[in-house]
Design a protein around this motif. Structure first.
Motif, PDB file in Angstrom:
ATOM      1  N   HIS A 262       2.523   1.132 -17.052  1.00 21.98           N
ATOM      2  CA  HIS A 262       1.369   0.634 -17.787  1.00 21.98           C
ATOM      3  C   HIS A 262       0.815  -0.400 -16.747  1.00 21.98           C
ATOM      4  O   HIS A 262      -0.403  -0.431 -16.925  1.00 21.98           O
ATOM      5  CB  HIS A 262       1.733  -0.060 -19.002  1.00 21.98           C
ATOM      6  CG  HIS A 262       2.038   0.722 -20.260  1.00 21.98           C
ATOM      7  ND1 HIS A 262       3.145   1.660 -20.341  1.00 21.98           N
ATOM      8  CD2 HIS A 262       1.035   1.299 -21.171  1.00 21.98           C
ATOM      9  CE1 HIS A 262       2.874   2.348 -21.562  1.00 21.98           C
ATOM     10  NE2 HIS A 262       1.518   2.085 -21.818  1.00 21.98           N
ATOM     11  N   GLU A 263       1.419  -1.125 -15.827  1.00 17.73           N
ATOM     12  CA  GLU A 263       0.910  -2.323 -15.596  1.00 17.73           C
ATOM     13  C   GLU A 263       1.161  -2.662 -13.781  1.00 17.73           C
ATOM     14  O   GLU A 263       0.547  -3.288 -13.221  1.00 17.73           O
ATOM     15  CB  GLU A 263       1.690  -3.564 -15.989  1.00 17.73           C
ATOM     16  CG  GLU A 263       1.282  -3.747 -17.412  1.00 17.73           C
ATOM     17  CD  GLU A 263       2.004  -4.843 -18.038  1.00 17.73           C
ATOM     18  OE1 GLU A 263       1.413  -5.115 -19.347  1.00 17.73           O
ATOM     19  OE2 GLU A 263       3.040  -5.284 -17.703  1.00 17.73           O
ATOM     20  N   ALA A 264       1.975  -1.789 -13.226  1.00 15.98           N
ATOM     21  CA  ALA A 264       2.269  -1.626 -11.702  1.00 15.98           C
ATOM     22  C   ALA A 264       1.079  -1.041 -10.976  1.00 15.98           C
ATOM     23  O   ALA A 264       0.985  -0.057 -10.575  1.00 15.98           O
ATOM     24  CB  ALA A 264       3.555  -1.385 -11.295  1.00 15.98           C
ATOM     25  N   GLY A 265       0.099  -1.999 -10.522  1.00 13.43           N
ATOM     26  CA  GLY A 265      -1.156  -1.303  -9.831  1.00 13.43           C
ATOM     27  C   GLY A 265      -0.781  -0.540  -8.681  1.00 13.43           C
ATOM     28  O   GLY A 265      -1.628   0.609  -8.250  1.00 13.43           O
ATOM     29  N   GLU A 266       0.243  -1.055  -7.826  1.00 12.02           N
ATOM     30  CA  GLU A 266       0.372  -0.454  -6.537  1.00 12.02           C
ATOM     31  C   GLU A 266       0.766   1.335  -6.848  1.00 12.02           C
ATOM     32  O   GLU A 266       0.462   2.152  -6.341  1.00 12.02           O
ATOM     33  CB  GLU A 266       1.632  -1.048  -5.854  1.00 12.02           C
ATOM     34  CG  GLU A 266       1.192  -2.448  -5.476  1.00 12.02           C
ATOM     35  CD  GLU A 266       1.813  -3.279  -6.664  1.00 12.02           C
ATOM     36  OE1 GLU A 266       1.621  -4.612  -6.174  1.00 12.02           O
ATOM     37  OE2 GLU A 266       1.960  -3.191  -7.403  1.00 12.02           O
ATOM     38  N   LEU A 267       1.600   1.321  -7.848  1.00 12.38           N
ATOM     39  CA  LEU A 267       2.283   2.560  -8.354  1.00 12.38           C
ATOM     40  C   LEU A 267       1.331   3.493  -8.934  1.00 12.38           C
ATOM     41  O   LEU A 267       1.069   4.713  -8.782  1.00 12.38           O
ATOM     42  CB  LEU A 267       3.387   2.511  -9.124  1.00 12.38           C
ATOM     43  CG  LEU A 267       4.465   1.669  -8.480  1.00 12.38           C
ATOM     44  CD1 LEU A 267       5.857   1.505  -9.056  1.00 12.38           C
ATOM     45  CD2 LEU A 267       4.796   1.930  -6.994  1.00 12.38           C
ATOM     46  N   ILE A 268       0.660   2.802  -9.964  1.00 14.94           N
ATOM     47  CA  ILE A 268      -0.603   3.447 -10.919  1.00 14.94           C
ATOM     48  C   ILE A 268      -1.518   4.075  -9.678  1.00 14.94           C
ATOM     49  O   ILE A 268      -1.945   5.136  -9.966  1.00 14.94           O
ATOM     50  CB  ILE A 268      -0.958   2.510 -11.856  1.00 14.94           C
ATOM     51  CG1 ILE A 268       0.106   2.233 -13.048  1.00 14.94           C
ATOM     52  CG2 ILE A 268      -2.272   3.284 -12.449  1.00 14.94           C
ATOM     53  CD1 ILE A 268      -0.571   1.065 -13.669  1.00 14.94           C
TER      54      ILE A 268
ATOM     55  N   ASP B  73       8.399  10.211 -10.230  1.00 14.72           N
ATOM     56  CA  ASP B  73       9.660  10.923  -9.954  1.00 14.72           C
ATOM     57  C   ASP B  73      10.428  10.360  -8.522  1.00 14.72           C
ATOM     58  O   ASP B  73      11.291  10.445  -8.426  1.00 14.72           O
ATOM     59  CB  ASP B  73       9.848  12.410 -10.125  1.00 14.72           C
ATOM     60  CG  ASP B  73       9.191  13.119  -8.908  1.00 14.72           C
ATOM     61  OD1 ASP B  73       8.593  12.429  -7.907  1.00 14.72           O
ATOM     62  OD2 ASP B  73       9.026  14.332  -9.030  1.00 14.72           O
ATOM     63  N   GLN B  74       9.483   9.570  -7.935  1.00 14.46           N
ATOM     64  CA  GLN B  74      10.007   9.057  -6.623  1.00 14.46           C
ATOM     65  C   GLN B  74      10.808   7.703  -6.889  1.00 14.46           C
ATOM     66  O   GLN B  74      11.330   7.053  -5.919  1.00 14.46           O
ATOM     67  CB  GLN B  74       9.015   8.988  -5.484  1.00 14.46           C
ATOM     68  CG  GLN B  74       8.650  10.093  -5.169  1.00 14.46           C
ATOM     69  CD  GLN B  74       7.227  10.277  -4.145  1.00 14.46           C
ATOM     70  OE1 GLN B  74       6.212  10.091  -4.266  1.00 14.46           O
ATOM     71  NE2 GLN B  74       7.933   9.781  -2.678  1.00 14.46           N
ATOM     72  N   VAL B  75      10.530   7.068  -8.078  1.00 17.36           N
ATOM     73  CA  VAL B  75      11.513   5.986  -8.373  1.00 17.36           C
ATOM     74  C   VAL B  75      12.969   6.375  -8.739  1.00 17.36           C
ATOM     75  O   VAL B  75      13.187   7.378  -9.408  1.00 17.36           O
ATOM     76  CB  VAL B  75      10.938   5.363  -9.857  1.00 17.36           C
ATOM     77  CG1 VAL B  75      11.708   4.314 -10.470  1.00 17.36           C
ATOM     78  CG2 VAL B  75       9.324   4.865  -9.946  1.00 17.36           C
ATOM     79  N   ASN B  76      13.592   5.505  -7.931  1.00 10.27           N
ATOM     80  CA  ASN B  76      15.235   5.788  -8.070  1.00 10.27           C
ATOM     81  C   ASN B  76      15.815   5.348  -9.355  1.00 10.27           C
ATOM     82  O   ASN B  76      16.676   6.113  -9.885  1.00 10.27           O
ATOM     83  CB  ASN B  76      15.865   4.971  -6.959  1.00 10.27           C
ATOM     84  CG  ASN B  76      15.554   5.579  -5.572  1.00 10.27           C
ATOM     85  OD1 ASN B  76      14.532   5.444  -5.089  1.00 10.27           O
ATOM     86  ND2 ASN B  76      16.572   6.099  -4.974  1.00 10.27           N
TER      87      ASN B  76
ATOM     88  N   GLY C 279       0.805  -1.300   0.251  1.00 10.74           N
ATOM     89  CA  GLY C 279      -0.123  -0.094   0.123  1.00 10.74           C
ATOM     90  C   GLY C 279       0.744   1.388  -0.025  1.00 10.74           C
ATOM     91  O   GLY C 279       2.170   1.421   0.049  1.00 10.74           O
ATOM     92  N   VAL C 280       0.263   2.498   0.142  1.00 12.22           N
ATOM     93  CA  VAL C 280       0.727   3.759   0.104  1.00 12.22           C
ATOM     94  C   VAL C 280       1.567   3.837   1.272  1.00 12.22           C
ATOM     95  O   VAL C 280       2.568   4.568   1.391  1.00 12.22           O
ATOM     96  CB  VAL C 280      -0.158   4.791   0.194  1.00 12.22           C
ATOM     97  CG1 VAL C 280       0.399   6.104   0.445  1.00 12.22           C
ATOM     98  CG2 VAL C 280      -0.917   4.959  -1.209  1.00 12.22           C
TER      99      VAL C 280
ATOM    100  N   ALA D 209      -0.429   7.079  -7.423  1.00 10.57           N
ATOM    101  CA  ALA D 209      -0.168   8.140  -8.479  1.00 10.57           C
ATOM    102  C   ALA D 209      -1.372   8.764  -8.762  1.00 10.57           C
ATOM    103  O   ALA D 209      -1.611  10.075  -8.886  1.00 10.57           O
ATOM    104  CB  ALA D 209       0.698   7.778  -9.829  1.00 10.57           C
ATOM    105  N   ASP D 210      -2.557   7.990  -9.247  1.00 11.09           N
ATOM    106  CA  ASP D 210      -3.799   8.527  -9.552  1.00 11.09           C
ATOM    107  C   ASP D 210      -4.438   9.201  -8.690  1.00 11.09           C
ATOM    108  O   ASP D 210      -5.160   9.973  -8.911  1.00 11.09           O
ATOM    109  CB  ASP D 210      -4.464   7.504 -10.171  1.00 11.09           C
ATOM    110  CG  ASP D 210      -4.185   6.843 -11.714  1.00 11.09           C
ATOM    111  OD1 ASP D 210      -3.239   7.456 -12.159  1.00 11.09           O
ATOM    112  OD2 ASP D 210      -4.808   5.721 -12.047  1.00 11.09           O
ATOM    113  N   HIS D 211      -4.104   8.771  -7.426  1.00  7.48           N
ATOM    114  CA  HIS D 211      -5.118   9.435  -6.289  1.00  7.48           C
ATOM    115  C   HIS D 211      -4.083  10.445  -5.471  1.00  7.48           C
ATOM    116  O   HIS D 211      -4.351  10.799  -4.601  1.00  7.48           O
ATOM    117  CB  HIS D 211      -5.110   8.351  -5.146  1.00  7.48           C
ATOM    118  CG  HIS D 211      -6.425   7.444  -5.502  1.00  7.48           C
ATOM    119  ND1 HIS D 211      -5.939   6.197  -6.257  1.00  7.48           N
ATOM    120  CD2 HIS D 211      -7.782   7.424  -5.475  1.00  7.48           C
ATOM    121  CE1 HIS D 211      -7.381   5.513  -6.679  1.00  7.48           C
ATOM    122  NE2 HIS D 211      -8.086   6.442  -5.888  1.00  7.48           N
ATOM    123  N   GLY D 212      -2.761  10.691  -6.137  1.00 14.48           N
ATOM    124  CA  GLY D 212      -2.147  11.947  -5.535  1.00 14.48           C
ATOM    125  C   GLY D 212      -1.416  11.542  -4.559  1.00 14.48           C
ATOM    126  O   GLY D 212      -0.829  12.462  -3.521  1.00 14.48           O
TER     127      GLY D 212
END
Length: 319
Positions: free
Chosen positions: A253-259, A270-273, A233-234, A262-265
């Motif tokens: 395109h496919e990583a649900g956790e990250l998508i 840019d936090q991906v290293n 989770g977040v 991000a969609d919910h703000g």
């Protein structure tokens, strides 16, 4: 044209070799010598199943593959494996189709090998406790890879269906591995023990609370491969010191956790290293201290299949 079975693969190819080969693949990717468009996914809504179509070409090696893999979660009730796959290997000098390769086991191996590479660069050197949440087919590759990289002496398992975790425990013990294998009552309990935490489920909800994570844990999250799936989770994203991905294009395109985050703000891209290839080539550095919490998110990329399939084929021809 040859047909290469899982038995053939097991007879000539090891996890340690696959980890080394994927490092080569990451280097070629960093040199823009791999071509792998985002895969096509066909959803079968009546069964929650998917079929994935994954083409890839590696320029320097002069090989290309197309993998077709189906993931049908209701198959075990019929006595059939959830994961079914086949790879067509083609040489790209004359376009000859060289081999059809049974791909289910090779998919598990190369996915595990990718996590093994991430573990090498991101996990603590003295990591001794491995926890696995989700004990399906992919958990085997995760186990083999981490055992190849770190001195693990205790394994914790959790699965929503406890029988599956108990069966995996028995399988590990019968393999001759000498450490302790413990089936945890809850995902939080297993996660709280981990120096390396492997997530290999098709969950649509976070499996654990981030506040149970130990300082210094490394997480390999490989189970979720669709925007509607989520294994962490977040709250986990908020605790991370480093987040690495197999390819940024793929996870966007496919990583649900990250998508979803991000969609919910709740989080930003840019936090991906960086991508794992940047660690392999030394462009960036991985773990900086003993207490950092790190995560590798993988949705899979087809050039991993191409390099593994090509190496298996070459070894079969040599033998």
């Amino acid at each position: 044209m040859n047909f290469i079975t899982q038995h053939d693969i097991d007879s000539v190819y090891t996890m340690k070799e696959c980890i080394a080969d994927l490092k080569e693949g990451f280097r070629l990717y960093s040199q823009n010598k791999t071509y792998a468009p985002v895969r096509t996914v066909l959803d079968h809504s009546h069964s929650g199943a998917n079929t994935l179509f994954m083409p890839s070409y590696i320029e320097d090696m002069e090989y290309e593959t197309v993998k077709v893999v189906s993931i049908f979660p209701n198959n075990p009730a019929a006595g059939i494996s959830t994961l079914q796959g086949v790879i067509l290997l083609t040489e790209t000098v004359h376009g000859q189709h060289l081999a059809t390769i049974e791909a289910s086991g090779l998919t598990v191996m190369r996915t595990g090998a990718g996590a093994g590479v991430a573990t090498e660069y991101l996990a603590k050197k003295d990591a001794r406790q491995l926890s696995i949440l989700g004990c399906g087919a992919q958990s085997r590759g995760q186990l083999q890879a981490v055992l190849s990289i770190r001195p693990i002496d205790r394994i914790f398992l959790w699965n929503r269906t406890e029988e599956k975790a108990l069966a995996f425990k028995e399988e590990i013990e019968q393999s001759g591995w000498k450490g302790d294998v413990i089936v945890s009552d809850t995902a939080n309990d297993a996660a709280s023990k981990a120096d390396v935490l492997s997530l290999s489920s098709k969950s649509q909800e976070a499996l654990f609370d981030a506040n149970v994570l130990k300082p210094g844990v490394h997480i390999n999250a490989i189970g979720s491969y669709r925007p509607d799936l989520k294994e962490f989770g977040v709250d986990t994203l908020e605790r991370l010191d480093q987040l690495w991905v197999d390819t940024l294009e793929g996870v966007q395109h496919e990583a649900g956790e990250l998508i979803q985050a991000a969609d919910h703000g709740k989080w930003t891209w840019d936090q991906v290293n960086g991508e794992l290839a940047e660690l392999v080539t030394g462009q960036k550095s991985g773990r900086r201290n003993h207490d950092e919490i790190t995560l590798y998110k993988s949705v899979g990329v087809a050039y991993m299949d191409t390099i593994a399939a090509a190496k298996v084929y070459e070894k079969m021809v040599q033998n």
